[in-house]
Enzyme design. Structure first.
Site, mmCIF file in Angstrom:
data_model
loop_
_atom_site.group_PDB
_atom_site.id
_atom_site.type_symbol
_atom_site.label_atom_id
_atom_site.label_comp_id
_atom_site.label_asym_id
_atom_site.label_seq_id
_atom_site.Cartn_x
_atom_site.Cartn_y
_atom_site.Cartn_z
ATOM 1 N N LYS A 13 0.892 -1.176 0.043
ATOM 2 C CA LYS A 13 -0.121 -0.128 0.146
ATOM 3 C C LYS A 13 0.807 1.310 0.068
ATOM 4 O O LYS A 13 1.370 1.486 1.001
ATOM 5 C CB LYS A 13 -0.867 0.152 1.225
ATOM 6 C CG LYS A 13 -2.028 0.837 1.038
ATOM 7 C CD LYS A 13 -2.324 1.876 2.329
ATOM 8 C CE LYS A 13 -1.574 2.893 2.718
ATOM 9 N NZ LYS A 13 -1.532 4.011 1.588
ATOM 10 N N GLU A 23 9.949 1.195 10.420
ATOM 11 C CA GLU A 23 11.063 2.180 10.058
ATOM 12 C C GLU A 23 10.277 3.503 10.277
ATOM 13 O O GLU A 23 9.491 4.056 9.224
ATOM 14 C CB GLU A 23 11.424 2.236 8.434
ATOM 15 C CG GLU A 23 12.081 0.713 8.389
ATOM 16 C CD GLU A 23 13.730 0.839 8.825
ATOM 17 O OE1 GLU A 23 14.180 1.895 9.326
ATOM 18 O OE2 GLU A 23 14.292 -0.135 8.841
ATOM 19 N N CYS A 44 13.851 10.919 6.459
ATOM 20 C CA CYS A 44 13.853 10.429 7.940
ATOM 21 C C CYS A 44 15.219 10.435 8.528
ATOM 22 O O CYS A 44 15.345 10.814 9.471
ATOM 23 C CB CYS A 44 13.350 9.241 7.726
ATOM 24 S SG CYS A 44 14.370 7.742 6.799
ATOM 25 N N GLU A 55 10.124 16.457 13.597
ATOM 26 C CA GLU A 55 10.970 16.488 12.316
ATOM 27 C C GLU A 55 10.599 17.785 11.641
ATOM 28 O O GLU A 55 9.362 18.057 11.425
ATOM 29 C CB GLU A 55 10.339 15.268 11.613
ATOM 30 C CG GLU A 55 10.831 13.963 11.901
ATOM 31 C CD GLU A 55 10.296 12.832 10.999
ATOM 32 O OE1 GLU A 55 9.158 12.569 11.101
ATOM 33 O OE2 GLU A 55 11.266 12.176 10.348
HETATM 34 P P1 NAD Z 1 2.745 8.671 7.463
HETATM 35 O O1 NAD Z 1 3.050 8.060 8.520
HETATM 36 O O2 NAD Z 1 1.735 9.742 7.342
HETATM 37 O O3 NAD Z 1 2.032 7.695 6.246
HETATM 38 C C1 NAD Z 1 2.879 6.500 5.819
HETATM 39 C C2 NAD Z 1 2.259 5.422 5.059
HETATM 40 O O4 NAD Z 1 1.134 4.902 6.115
HETATM 41 C C3 NAD Z 1 1.356 5.935 3.995
HETATM 42 O O5 NAD Z 1 1.156 4.885 2.882
HETATM 43 C C4 NAD Z 1 0.005 6.344 4.518
HETATM 44 O O6 NAD Z 1 -1.219 6.313 3.554
HETATM 45 C C5 NAD Z 1 -0.362 5.342 5.647
HETATM 46 N N1 NAD Z 1 -1.177 5.471 6.418
HETATM 47 C C6 NAD Z 1 -1.326 6.769 7.050
HETATM 48 N N2 NAD Z 1 -2.322 6.708 8.079
HETATM 49 C C7 NAD Z 1 -2.428 5.026 8.242
HETATM 50 C C8 NAD Z 1 -3.242 4.416 8.875
HETATM 51 N N3 NAD Z 1 -4.264 4.645 10.188
HETATM 52 N N4 NAD Z 1 -3.341 3.137 9.051
HETATM 53 C C9 NAD Z 1 -2.632 2.631 8.011
HETATM 54 N N5 NAD Z 1 -1.778 3.419 7.175
HETATM 55 C C10 NAD Z 1 -2.094 4.446 7.228
HETATM 56 O O7 NAD Z 1 4.225 9.191 6.923
HETATM 57 P P2 NAD Z 1 4.498 9.996 5.561
HETATM 58 O O8 NAD Z 1 3.984 11.673 5.664
HETATM 59 O O9 NAD Z 1 4.072 9.600 4.110
HETATM 60 O O10 NAD Z 1 6.132 9.821 5.605
HETATM 61 C C11 NAD Z 1 6.888 10.829 6.266
HETATM 62 C C12 NAD Z 1 7.197 9.922 7.490
HETATM 63 O O11 NAD Z 1 7.981 8.674 7.269
HETATM 64 C C13 NAD Z 1 8.490 10.839 8.317
HETATM 65 O O12 NAD Z 1 7.998 10.740 9.926
HETATM 66 C C14 NAD Z 1 9.604 10.326 8.113
HETATM 67 O O13 NAD Z 1 10.469 10.243 8.977
HETATM 68 C C15 NAD Z 1 9.101 8.727 7.892
HETATM 69 N N6 NAD Z 1 10.215 7.956 6.984
HETATM 70 C C16 NAD Z 1 10.901 6.957 7.931
HETATM 71 C C17 NAD Z 1 11.830 6.206 7.072
HETATM 72 C C18 NAD Z 1 12.712 5.169 7.650
HETATM 73 O O14 NAD Z 1 13.252 4.341 7.154
HETATM 74 N N7 NAD Z 1 12.919 5.163 9.050
HETATM 75 C C19 NAD Z 1 11.911 6.328 5.615
HETATM 76 C C20 NAD Z 1 11.269 7.231 5.182
HETATM 77 C C21 NAD Z 1 10.230 8.076 5.912
#
Ligand code: NAD
Length: 491
Positions: free
Chosen positions: A188, A264, A298, A395
């Site tokens: 997803k 992650e 991240c 962040e």
């Molecule tokens: P997000 O948590 O808002 O969304 C990530 C994913 O989760 C998306 O596909 C989103 O549609 C889905 N999602 C959102 N709400 C959900 C729910 N209730 N149930 C299931 N899925 C849900 O994050 P983002 O804004 O897309 O990405 C940025 C974040 O990701 C930052 O915090 C960044 O640090 C983190 N990140 C971490 C890594 C790592 O390797 N540690 C890498 C890249 C990004």
């Protein structure tokens, strides 16, 4: 949003974006649908519309993954590896096209997007090589009465959830090890950047990945749709990359069926510069650690902690380099800093900057969203940032370099560890003995020691504290998709 509007604006440069929006990808087939507009963040224009998957679609995706599981598990590691290598080859052959697509829907510069495609493809090559070298264990029990045999088996169907900031790499960092381990998956991707995920789905099929082994589903209702999959007893793994907040929700959901979880999550990386650092090297590293992806990473340096003796020279050097960056749409060849992903992202950055300034930070450069179409925030440097500022804890996820001052190494370590996150940290000193000693005191999963970049498919990527559970990449990444089976035998 009508599909006609999406169609009318679907051609961008040489790409017809609608060709990547054929529908949900389930069991090797495209199930047409609409409902999720995809926006070019450099203009705010809709460039395509992808399907909005339902709970029934999610069930169909798990059905497909279940039907394909036996055949894929029985495929020899060598044959699986050959398919993964073909995925690598096809991605690299299409590096320019994929980079353009990433740049278009995500906003990052073409240089960053090309780098992402190469990084993302490398997971297929790495796991093609790793997948044929997964070995078990064999020993005599300490009492001498029996033998202990440990076999590593594919864990089962995996649900993969990825963010928008690396739309190719965050997906392949999960899909490649899962497939090497013999698992089938449902991905997803984030709704902001689904076109890359669908472009790659078509490529996997071309590389010979059998129908149902990889399924891709977008939805505007991620909570309900993913809960339906996580509570399906055939699913045995959740691998999530995204924010710590959503990660906590998913861990709670996954606890209902005691799923294996790899998480992650977010970061708050300190970038520590000691007086004895090579200033030019530290500035080079700072630009990579801060500005890769326009700060939307991240691992991005969220806090520059700089020692008294080098502080003024570091701030001046960083300001000069940030000022020289060319801001513009990611798809323009000379752009170095593209737009942010959404208006909401700009609002968050503005709130963090204004809070820091209210608490005494000095604006050395930038500090205000650009007045132009799209979601642009300029390269910004803030000095004398207070440790109480919200951006010391949250962040920033944008092109804002916040510089803090420290006196002693103990102060630097205490400041670096004063966060719930523990993903990455950077240390600059020419005294390697000191660098190693400080590295062991910093509470993160990854350290860049005189380097501004840690990501490498051969290294174990992941965080401690609330930055995550488990590791991706390296040998560790494939074990996340396997289960140890212990056989005790008297033989
Ligand atoms: P997000 O948590 O808002 O969304 C990530 C994913 O989760 C998306 O596909 C989103 O549609 C889905 N999602 C959102 N709400 C959900 C729910 N209730 N149930 C299931 N899925 C849900 O994050 P983002 O804004 O897309 O990405 C940025 C974040 O990701 C930052 O915090 C960044 O640090 C983190 N990140 C971490 C890594 C790592 O390797 N540690 C890498 C890249 C990004």
């Amino acid at each position: 949003m009508s599909s006609a509007t999406a169609q009318s604006s679907s051609r961008s440069g040489n790409l017809d974006c609608s060709s990547y929006a054929r529908g949900l990808y389930i069991n090797g087939k495209w199930l047409p649908g609409k409902g999720i507009p995809v926006t070019d963040p450099s203009s705010g224009n809709v460039i395509a519309e992808v399907a909005d998957g339902s709970v029934d679609d999610a069930r169909a995706a798990v059905d497909a993954a279940a039907a394909a599981a036996g055949g894929w598990r029985a495929t020899s590691p060598r044959n699986r590896a050959q398919i993964l290598l073909k995925c690598f080859d096809l991605m690299m052959q299409r590096q320019d096209e994929l980079a353009y697509l990433i740049s278009l829907e995500n906003g990052k510069s073409l240089a960053d997007a090309r780098g992402e495609v190469a990084y993302a493809a490398e997971f297929f090559r790495w796991y093609a090589e790793e997948g044929v070298r997964i070995s078990g264990e064999f020993m005599t029990s300490p009492g001498g009465g029996n033998r202990i045999i440990v076999d590593y088996e594919p864990i089962g169907i995996a649900v993969l959830i990825t963010p928008w900031n690396f739309p190719a790499a965050m997906a392949t960092r999960k899909i490649a090890p899962a497939l090497a381990a013999g698992c089938t998956v449902v991905l997803k991707p984030a709704s902001e950047t689904p076109l890359t995920a669908y472009a790659l789905a078509a490529l996997y099929s071309e590389a010979g990945v059998p129908d149902g082994v990889v399924n891709v589903l977008t939805t505007t209702n991620p909570g309900t749709v993913t809960a339906a999959m996580l509570n399906d007893s055939r699913v045995r793994k959740l691998s999530f990359t995204g924010s710590t907040g959503v990660g906590r929700l998913l861990l709670a959901e996954a606890s209902k069926s005691v799923l294996s979880c790899s998480m992650e999550l977010g970061g708050n990386a300190p970038f520590i510069v000691f007086d004895d650092a090579d200033l030019d090297a530290a500035l080079d590293g700072a630009m990579v650690a801060k500005m890769r992806n326009g700060g939307e990473a991240c691992t991005a340096a969220n806090r520059f902690l700089v020692q008294d003796g080098i502080y003024d020279r570091f701030v001046a050097g960083l300001t000069a380099r940030m000022k020289a960056l060319k801001v513009g749409p990611g798809t323009e060849p000379d752009t170095e800093c593209g737009p942010m992903i959404t208006r909401k992202a700009i609002d968050k950055i503005e709130a963090l900057v204004s809070d820091a300034v209210d608490r005494g930070a000095k604006v050395e450069l930038g500090g205000k969203a650009l007045d132009r179409e799209g979601y642009f925030y300029p390269p910004t440097v803030l000095s004398n940032v207070s440790h109480d500022a919200d951006m010391a804890k949250d962040e920033i996820f944008g092109p804002v370099a916040a510089v803090y001052r420290f006196g002693t190494a103990d102060e630097a370590v205490a400041m670096a560890n004063d966060t719930e996150y523990g993903l990455a940290a950077y240390i600059y000193t020419q005294d390697i003995r000191k660098g190693m000693a400080i590295s062991s005191r910093i509470e993160t999963g990854m350290i860049g020691l005189n380097r501004g970049l840690v990501s490498d498919p051969a290294g174990p990527f992941g965080g401690t504290k609330q930055s995550g559970l488990g590791r991706e990449g390296s040998h560790h990444g494939v074990i996340e998709f396997m289960e140890a089976k212990y056989i005790a035998t008297s033989l």
